[in-house]
Design a protein around this motif. Structure first.
Motif, mmCIF file in Angstrom:
data_model
loop_
_atom_site.group_PDB
_atom_site.id
_atom_site.type_symbol
_atom_site.label_atom_id
_atom_site.label_comp_id
_atom_site.label_asym_id
_atom_site.label_seq_id
_atom_site.Cartn_x
_atom_site.Cartn_y
_atom_site.Cartn_z
ATOM 1 N N ASN A 91 9.843 -18.316 16.282
ATOM 2 C CA ASN A 91 10.956 -19.215 16.591
ATOM 3 C C ASN A 91 11.989 -19.175 15.468
ATOM 4 N N ALA A 92 11.505 -19.156 14.228
ATOM 5 C CA ALA A 92 12.413 -19.101 13.082
ATOM 6 C C ALA A 92 13.196 -17.795 13.087
ATOM 7 N N ARG A 93 12.534 -16.677 13.385
ATOM 8 C CA ARG A 93 13.239 -15.392 13.463
ATOM 9 C C ARG A 93 14.333 -15.443 14.530
ATOM 10 N N HIS A 94 14.012 -16.053 15.666
ATOM 11 C CA HIS A 94 15.012 -16.153 16.736
ATOM 12 C C HIS A 94 16.212 -16.966 16.267
ATOM 13 N N GLU A 95 15.969 -18.054 15.580
ATOM 14 C CA GLU A 95 17.051 -18.901 15.090
ATOM 15 C C GLU A 95 17.920 -18.169 14.073
ATOM 16 N N VAL A 96 17.282 -17.420 13.186
ATOM 17 C CA VAL A 96 18.025 -16.712 12.147
ATOM 18 C C VAL A 96 18.847 -15.576 12.749
ATOM 19 N N VAL A 97 18.226 -14.778 13.613
ATOM 20 C CA VAL A 97 18.883 -13.558 14.117
ATOM 21 C C VAL A 97 19.836 -13.840 15.264
ATOM 22 N N HIS A 98 19.406 -14.654 16.209
ATOM 23 C CA HIS A 98 20.187 -14.818 17.436
ATOM 24 C C HIS A 98 21.132 -16.007 17.412
ATOM 25 N N GLU A 99 20.856 -16.979 16.568
ATOM 26 C CA GLU A 99 21.716 -18.150 16.509
ATOM 27 C C GLU A 99 22.421 -18.277 15.163
ATOM 28 N N LEU A 100 22.260 -17.268 14.308
ATOM 29 C CA LEU A 100 22.855 -17.283 12.974
ATOM 30 C C LEU A 100 22.430 -18.516 12.185
ATOM 31 N N ASP A 101 21.286 -19.097 12.608
ATOM 32 C CA ASP A 101 20.711 -20.241 11.915
ATOM 33 C C ASP A 101 21.623 -21.460 11.922
ATOM 34 N N LEU A 102 22.492 -21.542 12.921
ATOM 35 C CA LEU A 102 23.396 -22.684 13.002
ATOM 36 C C LEU A 102 22.723 -23.871 13.667
ATOM 37 N N VAL A 103 22.973 -25.048 13.142
ATOM 38 C CA VAL A 103 22.467 -26.251 13.776
ATOM 39 C C VAL A 103 23.194 -26.485 15.093
ATOM 40 N N ARG A 120 15.721 -16.495 4.565
ATOM 41 C CA ARG A 120 16.067 -16.020 5.906
ATOM 42 C C ARG A 120 15.912 -14.503 6.003
ATOM 43 N N ALA A 121 16.329 -13.807 4.957
ATOM 44 C CA ALA A 121 16.177 -12.348 4.945
ATOM 45 C C ALA A 121 14.697 -11.968 4.989
ATOM 46 N N ALA A 122 13.860 -12.732 4.316
ATOM 47 C CA ALA A 122 12.420 -12.452 4.327
ATOM 48 C C ALA A 122 11.850 -12.605 5.735
ATOM 49 N N ILE A 123 12.318 -13.612 6.469
ATOM 50 C CA ILE A 123 11.872 -13.795 7.850
ATOM 51 C C ILE A 123 12.245 -12.573 8.687
ATOM 52 N N ARG A 129 31.409 -25.961 17.341
ATOM 53 C CA ARG A 129 32.220 -27.167 17.220
ATOM 54 C C ARG A 129 31.744 -27.995 16.026
ATOM 55 N N GLY A 130 32.679 -28.612 15.351
ATOM 56 C CA GLY A 130 32.313 -29.484 14.249
ATOM 57 C C GLY A 130 31.894 -28.695 13.034
ATOM 58 N N THR A 131 31.027 -29.266 12.234
ATOM 59 C CA THR A 131 30.612 -28.642 10.987
ATOM 60 C C THR A 131 29.713 -27.442 11.245
ATOM 61 N N ARG A 132 29.873 -26.431 10.450
ATOM 62 C CA ARG A 132 29.017 -25.238 10.556
ATOM 63 C C ARG A 132 27.772 -25.462 9.702
ATOM 64 N N GLY A 133 26.939 -26.367 10.155
ATOM 65 C CA GLY A 133 25.732 -26.682 9.401
ATOM 66 C C GLY A 133 24.710 -25.573 9.520
ATOM 67 N N ARG A 134 23.851 -25.457 8.541
ATOM 68 C CA ARG A 134 22.772 -24.464 8.582
ATOM 69 C C ARG A 134 21.437 -25.189 8.692
ATOM 70 N N ARG A 135 20.512 -24.599 9.409
ATOM 71 C CA ARG A 135 19.188 -25.204 9.487
ATOM 72 C C ARG A 135 18.543 -25.245 8.104
ATOM 73 N N HIS A 136 17.843 -26.314 7.870
ATOM 74 C CA HIS A 136 17.096 -26.420 6.620
ATOM 75 C C HIS A 136 15.929 -25.444 6.662
ATOM 76 N N ARG A 137 15.772 -24.658 5.612
ATOM 77 C CA ARG A 137 14.641 -23.735 5.506
ATOM 78 C C ARG A 137 13.820 -24.127 4.287
ATOM 79 N N ASP A 138 12.637 -24.648 4.531
ATOM 80 C CA ASP A 138 11.750 -24.974 3.423
ATOM 81 C C ASP A 138 11.177 -23.675 2.863
ATOM 82 N N LEU A 139 11.444 -23.404 1.589
ATOM 83 C CA LEU A 139 11.079 -22.107 1.012
ATOM 84 C C LEU A 139 9.574 -21.872 1.034
ATOM 85 N N ALA A 140 8.814 -22.892 0.674
ATOM 86 C CA ALA A 140 7.353 -22.726 0.654
ATOM 87 C C ALA A 140 6.825 -22.441 2.062
#
Length: 244
Positions: free
Chosen positions: A180-192, A67-70, A197-208
């Motif tokens: 889109n990934a940058r927007h999710e990481v920065v503006h949505e804190l990568d939350l699903v 995420r930091a790399a993005i 509400r509910g679980t604080r899930g994180r989006r799956h980030r495929d490293l490759a």
């Protein structure tokens, strides 16, 4: 390390031959971004190699490096393109050509059509109106940050590179998933579930996939810088100036 698939960046192509001063700062920012993101991926690879089982599940610590790399890559895109526009447009707009045509079309359609905004009026009467208008132009083109293919297309056209096959519309639009990934990481804190509400899930980030996206984005910056260096040198020759 032999069982570990490394997340790596490709080497940057060579610096444009006879790189003009109008492109030097943007090139330096690209090199610095490439170095920073390489460091993040090196740390990521070392963390993964230190696991007891390198084939085990990818941890959130590992994905946070991705995420930091993005974020670093996106910041580099913003810095490089803004710098390239600000530094090179002073020269490119001094001669007739595609860059000047895009500049005139933008102002006629967006800032000189109807009542002028306060910012436009201030730029027109500035002690250095050309520089002030270019600053407004760059602001209009890039906003707070580059958001995707449409912004990249506007930057390409502003630099007079519309005919460059390496920067055609489909190629530029193909980088939208990275933004889109940058927007999710920065503006949505990568939350699903950004609602909290509910679980604080994180989006799956495929490293490759992250590695491929970041690498492609940085290579794309070179695809902007190299032809801009050529057009700036040509403009300088037209004006009777040294190419460098």
């Amino acid at each position: 390390m032999s069982k570990l698939t490394l997340v790596e960046l490709s080497d940057l192509p060579r610096k444009p031959h006879g790189c003009p001063p109008e492109v030097e700062r943007s090139w330096a920012r690209l090199v610095a971004t490439h170095k920073s993101v390489t460091g993040l991926f090196n740390t990521l690879n070392e963390l993964r190699a230190g696991q007891d089982d390198m084939r085990g599940a990818v941890s959130e610590t590992h994905r946070d490096q991705a995420r930091a790399a993005i974020v670093f890559t996106a910041a580099g895109i913003d810095a490089c393109l803004r710098t390239l526009l600000r530094d090179s447009l002073h020269t490119l707009l001094s001669i007739a050509g595609d860059a000047h045509g895009a500049f005139v079309a933008h102002f006629m359609a967006n800032r000189l059509n109807g009542d002028m905004t306060k910012a436009t009026k201030q730029a027109v009467v500035d002690i250095d109106p050309r520089s002030a208008l270019i600053d407004l132009y760059v602001q209009d083109l890039t906003g707070f940050s580059i958001q995707g293919g449409a912004d990249l297309i506007r930057c390409r056209n502003a630099l007079g590179l519309k005919q460059d096959s390496a920067l055609d519309d489909q190629i530029l639009k193909s980088h939208q998933p990275f933004f889109n990934a940058r927007h999710e990481v920065v503006h949505e804190l990568d939350l699903v579930d950004p609602s909290g509400r509910g679980t604080r899930g994180r989006r799956h980030r495929d490293l490759a996939a992250v590695g491929t996206q970041c690498d492609g984005a940085l290579q794309l910056l070179h695809a902007f810088i190299a032809p801009t260096a050529r057009t700036v040198k040509a403009a300088r020759r037209t004006m009777g100036l040294s190419a460098t």
